[in-house]
Design a protein around this motif. Structure first.
Motif, PDB file in Angstrom:
ATOM      1  N   ALA A   1      40.543  27.711  28.219  1.00 28.33           N
ATOM      2  CA  ALA A   1      40.502  26.315  28.907  1.00 28.33           C
ATOM      3  C   ALA A   1      41.707  26.597  30.025  1.00 28.33           C
ATOM      4  N   ARG A   2      42.836  27.054  29.397  1.00 27.64           N
ATOM      5  CA  ARG A   2      44.078  27.256  30.376  1.00 27.64           C
ATOM      6  C   ARG A   2      43.654  28.344  31.658  1.00 27.64           C
ATOM      7  N   ARG A   3      43.035  29.448  31.062  1.00 31.44           N
ATOM      8  CA  ARG A   3      42.612  30.593  31.786  1.00 31.44           C
ATOM      9  C   ARG A   3      41.449  30.095  33.030  1.00 31.44           C
ATOM     10  N   ALA A   4      40.795  29.227  32.501  1.00 33.66           N
ATOM     11  CA  ALA A   4      39.657  28.822  33.555  1.00 33.66           C
ATOM     12  C   ALA A   4      40.484  27.802  34.557  1.00 33.66           C
ATOM     13  N   ALA A   5      41.239  26.893  33.925  1.00 30.84           N
ATOM     14  CA  ALA A   5      41.888  25.911  35.328  1.00 30.84           C
ATOM     15  C   ALA A   5      42.792  26.502  35.990  1.00 30.84           C
ATOM     16  N   ALA A   6      43.380  27.807  35.712  1.00 28.04           N
ATOM     17  CA  ALA A   6      44.128  28.560  36.260  1.00 28.04           C
ATOM     18  C   ALA A   6      43.286  29.467  37.320  1.00 28.04           C
ATOM     19  N   MET A   7      42.359  29.746  37.092  1.00 28.22           N
ATOM     20  CA  MET A   7      41.393  30.589  38.076  1.00 28.22           C
ATOM     21  C   MET A   7      40.875  29.769  38.992  1.00 28.22           C
ATOM     22  N   ARG A   8      40.549  28.556  38.685  1.00 33.00           N
ATOM     23  CA  ARG A   8      40.018  27.659  39.801  1.00 33.00           C
ATOM     24  C   ARG A   8      41.063  27.250  40.860  1.00 33.00           C
ATOM     25  N   MET A   9      42.461  27.519  40.567  1.00 29.28           N
ATOM     26  CA  MET A   9      43.301  27.214  41.618  1.00 29.28           C
ATOM     27  C   MET A   9      43.625  28.477  42.448  1.00 29.28           C
ATOM     28  N   VAL A  10      43.055  29.504  41.964  1.00 27.82           N
ATOM     29  CA  VAL A  10      43.225  30.904  42.828  1.00 27.82           C
ATOM     30  C   VAL A  10      42.088  31.025  43.749  1.00 27.82           C
ATOM     31  N   ARG A  11      42.381  31.200  45.089  1.00 30.03           N
ATOM     32  CA  ARG A  11      41.447  31.313  46.123  1.00 30.03           C
ATOM     33  C   ARG A  11      40.742  32.514  45.766  1.00 30.03           C
ATOM     34  N   GLN A  12      39.299  32.582  46.181  1.00 30.96           N
ATOM     35  CA  GLN A  12      38.578  33.754  45.740  1.00 30.96           C
ATOM     36  C   GLN A  12      38.084  34.546  47.215  1.00 30.96           C
ATOM     37  N   TRP A  13      37.576  35.682  47.030  1.00 34.53           N
ATOM     38  CA  TRP A  13      37.224  36.493  48.020  1.00 34.53           C
ATOM     39  C   TRP A  13      36.352  35.505  49.169  1.00 34.53           C
ATOM     40  N   GLY A  14      36.302  35.623  50.387  1.00 36.55           N
ATOM     41  CA  GLY A  14      35.609  34.778  51.335  1.00 36.55           C
ATOM     42  C   GLY A  14      36.516  33.712  51.835  1.00 36.55           C
ATOM     43  N   ASP A  15      37.458  33.389  51.007  1.00 37.58           N
ATOM     44  CA  ASP A  15      38.285  32.247  51.764  1.00 37.58           C
ATOM     45  C   ASP A  15      39.277  32.943  52.830  1.00 37.58           C
ATOM     46  N   PRO A  16      39.113  32.230  53.979  1.00 37.69           N
ATOM     47  CA  PRO A  16      39.858  32.731  54.968  1.00 37.69           C
ATOM     48  C   PRO A  16      41.476  32.783  54.787  1.00 37.69           C
ATOM     49  N   VAL A  17      42.032  31.931  54.069  1.00 39.12           N
ATOM     50  CA  VAL A  17      43.435  32.010  53.806  1.00 39.12           C
ATOM     51  C   VAL A  17      43.897  33.306  53.009  1.00 39.12           C
ATOM     52  N   LEU A  18      42.967  33.995  52.439  1.00 37.31           N
ATOM     53  CA  LEU A  18      43.403  35.369  52.121  1.00 37.31           C
ATOM     54  C   LEU A  18      43.404  36.594  53.048  1.00 37.31           C
ATOM     55  N   LYS A  19      42.901  36.309  54.236  1.00 36.30           N
ATOM     56  CA  LYS A  19      43.140  37.136  55.543  1.00 36.30           C
ATOM     57  C   LYS A  19      44.082  36.691  56.350  1.00 36.30           C
TER      58      LYS A  19
END
Length: 197
Positions: free
Chosen positions: A25-43
């Motif tokens: 559950a903690r891993r899933a919650a943490a991963m929801r906070m991490v921006r994923q490929w396609g999010d413009p902030v990553l570029k």
């Protein structure tokens, strides 16, 4: 950067069922906070930090916790949607989390090495990336004190990976054309499966 079973980068998805429910559950919650490929902030290119205050120290502490919960060994502020030049990493489980603020590559050795890298923002993707084996990085810690890190091997790779994030560069930009095409296909298929679910 994400853990890998060969101490490199990505935790295999098969490991998830072996987690106790709280850790999962903690891993899933943490991963929801991490921006994923396609999010413009990553570029996007992050801006230098000029204020070393409680907010920054809390950000660093929070980044370390998210990185740990997500089974990462490195995390850049941009991966959480914060456009400031902050990264955290820990390559040894028993070591403290290290924060580098406003990191600058001062020197890199001529010896280079290819290895598989994964990324918390590119779940399920591993690609070969060639990087210098040895680097020296000048930065500040979360209090503003100057820091110089001389790193080699995995530590050098993690620092370079996270510094790339601060410049809007992903591992897909550092791999071969063929691997990039395969990885993007896998990411698109995963995104379509997630939408259908």
């Amino acid at each position: 950067m994400a853990e890998h079973d060969e101490h490199e980068t990505e935790t295999d998805e098969q490991e998830a069922p072996r987690l106790d429910p709280e850790r999962a559950a903690r891993r899933a919650a943490a991963m929801r906070m991490v921006r994923q490929w396609g999010d413009p902030v990553l570029k996007s290119r992050a801006m230098p930090v000029t204020r070393f205050d409680d907010d920054l120290r809390q950000q660093v502490e929070g980044m370390g916790a998210i990185m740990d919960d997500a089974f990462g060994i490195g995390l850049a502020a941009t991966q959480l949607g914060k456009l400031n030049r902050v990264l955290v990493y820990r390559v040894e489980q028993d070591s403290p989390v290290i924060a580098l603020v406003n990191p600058e590559l001062e020197w890199s050795g001529e010896e280079r090495e290819s290895a598989e890298e994964g990324c918390l923002s590119l779940q399920g993707v591993l690609v070969e990336v060639e990087r210098p084996v040895n680097v020296r990085v000048r930065a500040q810690d979360e209090t503003g004190a100057p820091v110089t890190v001389e790193a080699s091997g995995l530590e050098a790779r993690v620092i370079q990976h996270e510094m790339d994030h601060l410049d809007g560069v992903l591992i897909l930009d550092r791999t071969s054309r063929g691997e990039r095409k395969q990885a993007i296909r896998a990411l698109r298929e995963q995104a379509a499966a997630d939408e259908a679910a």
